[in-house]
Design a protein around this motif. Structure first.
Motif, PDB file in Angstrom:
ATOM      1  N   GLU A   1       0.809  -1.218   0.000  1.00  0.00           N
ATOM      2  CA  GLU A   1       0.000   0.000   0.000  1.00  0.00           C
ATOM      3  C   GLU A   1       0.844   1.270   0.000  1.00  0.00           C
ATOM      4  O   GLU A   1       0.407   2.294  -0.511  1.00  0.00           O
ATOM      5  N   VAL A   2       2.010   1.204   0.592  1.00  0.00           N
ATOM      6  CA  VAL A   2       2.855   2.393   0.670  1.00  0.00           C
ATOM      7  C   VAL A   2       4.276   2.031   0.244  1.00  0.00           C
ATOM      8  O   VAL A   2       4.662   0.858   0.208  1.00  0.00           O
TER       9      VAL A   2
ATOM     10  N   GLU B   1       0.051  12.385   1.445  1.00  0.00           N
ATOM     11  CA  GLU B   1       0.008  11.318   0.443  1.00  0.00           C
ATOM     12  C   GLU B   1       0.917  10.162   0.840  1.00  0.00           C
ATOM     13  O   GLU B   1       0.581   8.989   0.666  1.00  0.00           O
TER      14      GLU B   1
ATOM     15  N   GLY C   1      -0.612   8.454   4.143  1.00  0.00           N
ATOM     16  CA  GLY C   1      -1.853   7.753   3.821  1.00  0.00           C
ATOM     17  C   GLY C   1      -2.974   8.092   4.771  1.00  0.00           C
ATOM     18  O   GLY C   1      -2.764   8.323   5.966  1.00  0.00           O
TER      19      GLY C   1
END
Length: 619
Positions: A417-418, A472, A475
């Motif tokens: 996800e990151v 960003e 998250g």
């Protein structure tokens, strides 16, 4: 300047050469051939050519011809040196100024003090090495200006070549180099060229502020001094590679290209090897300095600058003879990248291990929180650079069950996800909170402990929300967790603070056997009002000295407290006021009106003592 007088009769090549022999004629020593008119210059060059052809066409060596040729070569060497020395001016200031804005990248430079990033009362912070540094964010956008370059530039991509020597002088030096090459004296010509042009490059370096410092000299300098030198280097390195070195390379080609094997490359290397090593030694010295957090951003500035220059370095130093310079630049870039990764890891350890146990007054922001979040904000400004450098998750960021000195965090929940860089930032925030939780335990008052956590986590949330890049990277999911944490701390603070106040406003214990309306114990009610007054006064006294630095959060908290206390007090007062006022000295028990309490709550969190004012309102 007129040449020495000659007889009207035709001269042989030897005679022309001997007439300009500076060793034999004082007049010839004081004059230069290439300061004469073109006719005299051409006569001398033609004489050298004829002499050379004559010697090449005969099998037997003529001692007179050989001697004359040696004299001619010595003279041409002097002439070559004189032409070079006549054009030894460092690169013009106009060229430097014009080129200084030529870049497609931005640079973040540190020009302020750490005190602008953290609160002024920073004596509690143990980041002493970091405080010595400068980390203030100041963006310097260097906009491309390629459309306004002057006619003296030859532009290929970002390289801007400058005419270092007039074309007439280049032609004359080429003529001399060709003759010296034909006679076997090219090595002497190259040595003269290299020594003179290197002095010009050295003068340009001095004008650019590039000092002759060894790696040891650089590492012994204070970091504040190095920061200034790094900013200067970032600007100067662009000019050195894209203007100075590129122009020197072209000049070598114009004079020596085609004369032997890679003569122009050898001549170029002779000129710039020392200055190039001097230039890149600075970046190398910075890359191997002791790693500490305040050095990260200047290290990244150097990395960005060198990375930006690497394609131009490949072009300017493309030959085999200059390969060592290309290799050195690539290796230094790699060391800067490794140093940057190491500094980020060192910063994580510093945050985790910060030993400060001093309580900040009033539960306000801890300097560590302000410092860390401003540091993270600066990291987000370097997002594009760091995304390429940080390719693995934090080595300390797995689950540490049973280790009380390490926070728990399972990175599997962020899998896919990151980015690894985002994981590092989240990990820094996690260990910051872990450290803050430990510091909060040193408050004796549980309410103040909750307030401290609320203030600091709220600041973390606001810093993330205030930076689109940082938000960003972190998250929204993790941001929601942080938001929930500071709201939970706010709720815990209110519960811990108000439970005793609200406990005084309960009905239990006020009624005696009998009906609700008539079975109220006046003595118990009086004690309850006295207890409420004392409790609220104590809360007001302490809460006024506590601090919530964010105005919106402060107002939100006051409103929430009012919504919990004021209705309860109004209801209690409405039910039992008559029982007190029908007795003696009711003012000793009902000291505060609802308006008094409303105004008193406005005194909360101002950070200094405030006396409780009575404004008897009619209820």
């Amino acid at each position: 300047m007129e040449p020495p007088e000659v007889s009207a009769s035709a001269e042989s090549p030897e005679q022309i050469i001997l007439r300009w022999d500076s060793m034999a004629a004082d007049e010839a020593r004081e004059k230069m051939i290439f300061d004469s008119d073109r006719h005299e210059i051409d006569r001398y060059l033609h004489a050298v050519d004829e002499l050379q052809e004559s010697m090449n066409s005969t099998t037997l060596s003529d001692s007179n011809s050989s001697s004359a040729l040696q004299i001619a070569m010595a003279r041409l060497e002097d002439e070559f040196r004189n032409i070079l020395l006549s054009h030894t001016h460092p690169i013009e200031n106009e060229s430097l100024t014009e080129f200084s804005n030529l870049s497609t990248h931005h640079s973040i430079s540190s020009t302020g003090d750490i005190s602008e990033l953290i609160s002024s009362n920073s004596e509690e912070v143990e980041f002493k090495d970091d405080i010595e540094g400068s980390l203030v964010k100041q963006l310097e956008h260097l906009e491309s200006n390629s459309s306004s370059t002057s006619s003296c530039y030859n532009s290929t991509s970002s390289i801007r070549e400058v005419d270092l020597v007039p074309s007439e002088a280049i032609y004359d030096m080429r003529c001399i180099a060709e003759r010296m090459f034909a006679a076997g004296y090219l090595r002497e010509c190259i040595q003269v060229y290299g020594s003179v042009r290197k002095s010009v490059v050295d003068a340009s370096f001095k004008k650019l502020g590039i000092e002759k410092l060894s790696i040891g000299d650089i590492q012994r300098l204070e970091w504040e001094i190095l920061e200034t030198k790094i900013r200067r280097w970032v600007r100067a390195s662009k000019i050195c590679v894209r203007v100075l070195f590129a122009s020197e390379k072209t000049l070598c080609q114009q004079i020596f290209e085609g004369l032997g094997t890679s003569t122009d490359d050898a001549c170029f290397m002779e000129t710039i090897k020392g200055p190039a090593v001097q230039l890149f030694n600075f970046a190398e010295a910075i890359s191997i300095t002791r790693r500490s957090p305040e050095k990260l951003f200047k290290m990244l500035d150097l990395h960005d600058a060198l990375s930006d220059l690497l394609p131009d370095i490949e072009v300017v130093f493309e030959s085999k003879s200059t390969e060592s310079i290309r290799v050195e630049a690539v290796e230094i870039l790699s060391r800067l990248a490794e140093a940057s990764r190491g500094i980020l890891s060192e910063f994580e350890n510093r945050v985790l291990q910060d030993p400060s146990r001093v309580q900040v007054p009033g539960g306000t922001l801890h300097p560590l929180t302000r410092y860390v979040m401003n540091y993270i904000s600066l990291i987000s400004d370097y997002k594009q650079t760091l995304l390429g450098l940080i390719v693995s998750k934090p080595s300390t960021g797995s689950r540490y069950s049973g280790d009380l000195n390490m926070p728990d965090m399972d990175f599997l929940e962020f899998e896919g996800e990151v980015t690894p860089l985002s994981l590092h930032l989240i990990w820094i925030i996690v260990i910051l909170q872990f450290n803050l939780e430990d510091k909060s335990k040193h408050y004796k008052d549980a309410s103040l402990s909750h307030l401290f956590i609320m203030n600091n986590v709220h600041y973390i949330v606001q810093k993330i929300k205030g930076s689109p890049e940082l938000r960003e990277m972190i998250g929204d999911e993790y941001l929601k967790k942080l938001t929930g944490k500071y709201r939970l701390a706010a709720t815990s603070y209110q519960r811990s603070t108000l439970v005793k106040v609200l406990y005084c406003l309960r009905d239990e214990g006020l009624h005696v056997s009998g009906s609700f309306s008539s079975g109220v114990s006046r003595s118990a009610l009086r004690e309850r009002f006295k207890a409420f007054n004392a409790m609220f006064e104590e809360v007001h006294k302490t809460q006024a000295t506590w601090l919530v630095p964010d105005p919106e959060l402060c107002e939100e908290l006051r409103i929430s407290i009012s919504h919990r206390v004021i209705p309860a007090y109004r209801s209690f007062l409405g039910r039992f006021r008559g029982h007190i006022e029908s007795g003696r000295h009711p003012e000793n028990y009902i000291k505060y009106s609802v308006e008094d309490l409303e105004n008193a709550v406005l005194d909360f969190f101002v950070g200094h003592p405030v006396s409780l004012q009575l404004r008897r309102g009619s209820e």
